[in-house]
Scaffold this active site. Structure first.
Site, PDB file in Angstrom:
ATOM      1  N   LYS A  81      55.757  33.906  47.914  1.00  0.00           N
ATOM      2  CA  LYS A  81      54.480  33.722  48.608  1.00  0.00           C
ATOM      3  C   LYS A  81      54.240  32.266  49.001  1.00  0.00           C
ATOM      4  O   LYS A  81      53.366  31.985  49.813  1.00  0.00           O
ATOM      5  CB  LYS A  81      53.308  34.278  47.793  1.00  0.00           C
ATOM      6  CG  LYS A  81      52.963  33.573  46.511  1.00  0.00           C
ATOM      7  CD  LYS A  81      51.819  34.323  45.815  1.00  0.00           C
ATOM      8  CE  LYS A  81      51.541  33.847  44.421  1.00  0.00           C
ATOM      9  NZ  LYS A  81      50.910  32.567  44.279  1.00  0.00           N
ATOM     10  N   ASP A  82      55.035  31.329  48.426  1.00  0.00           N
ATOM     11  CA  ASP A  82      54.909  29.920  48.799  1.00  0.00           C
ATOM     12  C   ASP A  82      55.726  29.553  50.036  1.00  0.00           C
ATOM     13  O   ASP A  82      55.542  28.472  50.598  1.00  0.00           O
ATOM     14  CB  ASP A  82      55.373  29.013  47.645  1.00  0.00           C
ATOM     15  CG  ASP A  82      54.471  29.103  46.424  1.00  0.00           C
ATOM     16  OD1 ASP A  82      53.352  29.642  46.549  1.00  0.00           O
ATOM     17  OD2 ASP A  82      54.890  28.647  45.343  1.00  0.00           O
ATOM     18  N   ARG A 129      41.938  33.897  49.826  1.00  0.00           N
ATOM     19  CA  ARG A 129      42.190  35.345  49.921  1.00  0.00           C
ATOM     20  C   ARG A 129      41.491  36.088  48.789  1.00  0.00           C
ATOM     21  O   ARG A 129      40.837  37.120  48.998  1.00  0.00           O
ATOM     22  CB  ARG A 129      43.707  35.603  49.850  1.00  0.00           C
ATOM     23  CG  ARG A 129      44.106  37.058  49.633  1.00  0.00           C
ATOM     24  CD  ARG A 129      45.599  37.182  49.344  1.00  0.00           C
ATOM     25  NE  ARG A 129      46.001  36.523  48.108  1.00  0.00           N
ATOM     26  CZ  ARG A 129      45.862  37.048  46.889  1.00  0.00           C
ATOM     27  NH1 ARG A 129      45.327  38.245  46.730  1.00  0.00           N
ATOM     28  NH2 ARG A 129      46.260  36.380  45.825  1.00  0.00           N
ATOM     29  N   ARG A 130      41.648  35.581  47.577  1.00  0.00           N
ATOM     30  CA  ARG A 130      40.994  36.226  46.434  1.00  0.00           C
ATOM     31  C   ARG A 130      39.482  36.125  46.537  1.00  0.00           C
ATOM     32  O   ARG A 130      38.755  37.074  46.250  1.00  0.00           O
ATOM     33  CB  ARG A 130      41.479  35.590  45.121  1.00  0.00           C
ATOM     34  CG  ARG A 130      42.922  35.944  44.777  1.00  0.00           C
ATOM     35  CD  ARG A 130      43.432  35.131  43.594  1.00  0.00           C
ATOM     36  NE  ARG A 130      44.773  35.561  43.179  1.00  0.00           N
ATOM     37  CZ  ARG A 130      45.664  34.758  42.610  1.00  0.00           C
ATOM     38  NH1 ARG A 130      45.369  33.487  42.383  1.00  0.00           N
ATOM     39  NH2 ARG A 130      46.848  35.218  42.252  1.00  0.00           N
ATOM     40  N   ARG A 151      42.090  24.480  40.596  1.00  0.00           N
ATOM     41  CA  ARG A 151      43.531  24.264  40.741  1.00  0.00           C
ATOM     42  C   ARG A 151      44.121  24.130  39.351  1.00  0.00           C
ATOM     43  O   ARG A 151      43.416  24.114  38.365  1.00  0.00           O
ATOM     44  CB  ARG A 151      43.807  22.989  41.547  1.00  0.00           C
ATOM     45  CG  ARG A 151      43.724  23.222  43.039  1.00  0.00           C
ATOM     46  CD  ARG A 151      44.710  22.374  43.812  1.00  0.00           C
ATOM     47  NE  ARG A 151      46.071  22.446  43.347  1.00  0.00           N
ATOM     48  CZ  ARG A 151      46.990  21.543  43.626  1.00  0.00           C
ATOM     49  NH1 ARG A 151      46.686  20.504  44.364  1.00  0.00           N
ATOM     50  NH2 ARG A 151      48.225  21.667  43.184  1.00  0.00           N
ATOM     51  N   ARG A 157      44.174  26.847  33.972  1.00  0.00           N
ATOM     52  CA  ARG A 157      43.245  27.858  34.487  1.00  0.00           C
ATOM     53  C   ARG A 157      42.664  28.717  33.361  1.00  0.00           C
ATOM     54  O   ARG A 157      41.462  28.973  33.325  1.00  0.00           O
ATOM     55  CB  ARG A 157      43.948  28.723  35.535  1.00  0.00           C
ATOM     56  CG  ARG A 157      44.273  27.923  36.791  1.00  0.00           C
ATOM     57  CD  ARG A 157      45.028  28.740  37.822  1.00  0.00           C
ATOM     58  NE  ARG A 157      45.488  27.866  38.900  1.00  0.00           N
ATOM     59  CZ  ARG A 157      45.399  28.150  40.189  1.00  0.00           C
ATOM     60  NH1 ARG A 157      44.887  29.300  40.583  1.00  0.00           N
ATOM     61  NH2 ARG A 157      45.831  27.313  41.092  1.00  0.00           N
ATOM     62  N   CYS A 244      50.010  29.779  54.591  1.00  0.00           N
ATOM     63  CA  CYS A 244      50.090  30.372  53.243  1.00  0.00           C
ATOM     64  C   CYS A 244      48.745  30.387  52.536  1.00  0.00           C
ATOM     65  O   CYS A 244      48.526  31.164  51.620  1.00  0.00           O
ATOM     66  CB  CYS A 244      51.045  29.576  52.363  1.00  0.00           C
ATOM     67  SG  CYS A 244      52.657  29.282  53.046  1.00  0.00           S
TER      68      CYS A 244
END
Length: 319
Positions: A81-82, A129-130, A151, A157, A244
């Site tokens: 996905k990166d 997106r989330r 981040r 996190r 992305c």
């Protein structure tokens, strides 16, 4: 005489090291050669800015690709996905192994599920997106949540929750599985609630196109069905002309009749980060047998989404 070790370029994060280590073991098995990890610091690892401001997740890939081009490493492992959707001619993704769980998950205080969070709950995520999909879900299901941009690595996190700064954080199931922390998940988010990032849960094993022997060896790790699925998802992303870090979710899943895979369903979503507007569509077709067929599936769905106003929701695209 033992053969020279293959050098695998990886980011230094715990997650990158874990997934690179798993690929290293697999490559060692198919080649019979030892594999050593070469740690490379990327701009995305040292910058404290939000990803959307520094060029999206592509910033994690550039340093690895430069090391490949300079011959400092023989191959590199990326979270798919990166990877930017345009592939440089001199490099080739030789293998996309079987995909991990593509879903997003929540780690919340007091082992709460998304629907059990208190009113005004603060949920941390660095992903537009989330944010878009969580806020849209909250609107339609009467939840009162606030999405907070964060981040940092997995430890950082999860630390926001354990220290009490946030009520919950959203992470990728695949990453937690790879670092052995899936037991901390308090809720798996159905893909009907939050569609993952294109390629989420999949890895890309990349090397130089002129290294035919290594390309052939690495290709033994490739999973054709995973490759078809992520190719369709990334084609959708590319056709939306989204980076992305744009709020685009996509998932291609295989529809089986018993043991026989019959069709592939591709779902896509794009939305404003406050969740007020979403364009969400899907298409189903035969399982793509070629790169071109998988790409066409993604492009077709993107065209339908653009016709329904997707372009105006991405914020990053110059209209």
């Amino acid at each position: 005489m033992t053969e020279k070790a293959l050098r695998l370029g990886t980011r230094r994060s715990k997650l990158a090291m874990a997934q690179s280590g798993q690929v290293a073991d697999a490559v060692s098995q198919v080649t019979g050669r030892p594999v050593e990890l070469v740690e490379i610091t990327t701009y995305g690892d040292v910058s404290r800015e939000h990803l959307a401001q520094i060029g999206g997740t592509g910033v994690f890939v550039a340093a690895l690709r430069e090391a490949l081009a300079r011959g400092e490493v023989d191959f590199a492992v990326h979270s798919l996905k990166d990877l930017p959707t345009t592939q440089p001619d001199e490099l080739v993704v030789a293998a996309i192994p079987v995909r991990e769980d593509p879903r997003d998950v929540i780690i919340a205080r007091d082992a709460l599920k998304l629907t059990d969070l208190p009113r005004g709950a603060r949920i941390g995520t660095g992903s537009p997106r989330r944010m878009a999909q969580l806020n849209a879900y909250a609107r339609t299901h009467g939840l009162d949540i606030e999405t907070v941009p964060i981040r940092g690595n997995v430890d950082t996190r999860i630390g926001y929750v354990t220290k009490g700064d946030l009520d919950a954080v959203v992470l990728a199931a695949a990453g937690l599985n790879r670092v052995g922390r899936s037991d901390e998940v308090t809720d798996f988010l159905s893909v009907d609630t939050v569609l993952p990032a294109p390629g989420q849960g999949a890895l890309a094993v990349e090397t130089t196109a002129d290294n035919a022997d290594l390309v052939a060896s690495l290709a033994q790790l490739d999973d054709p069905l995973t490759r078809a699925a992520v190719t369709a998802e990334r084609s959708l992303l590319a056709a939306l002309e989204a980076g992305c870090s744009a709020p685009v979710g996509a998932l291609a899943d295989l529809l089986a009749d018993g043991q026989i895979v019959k069709e592939m369903r591709l779902r896509g979503v794009v939305g404003t980060t406050d969740g007020s507007t979403l364009v969400q569509l899907s298409t189903t077709g035969p399982v793509p047998e070629t790169h071109e067929a998988a790409t066409a599936l993604g492009r077709e769905l993107a065209t339908e989404m653009l016709a329904q106003g997707a372009a105006g929701l991405m914020g990053e695209r110059a209209l």
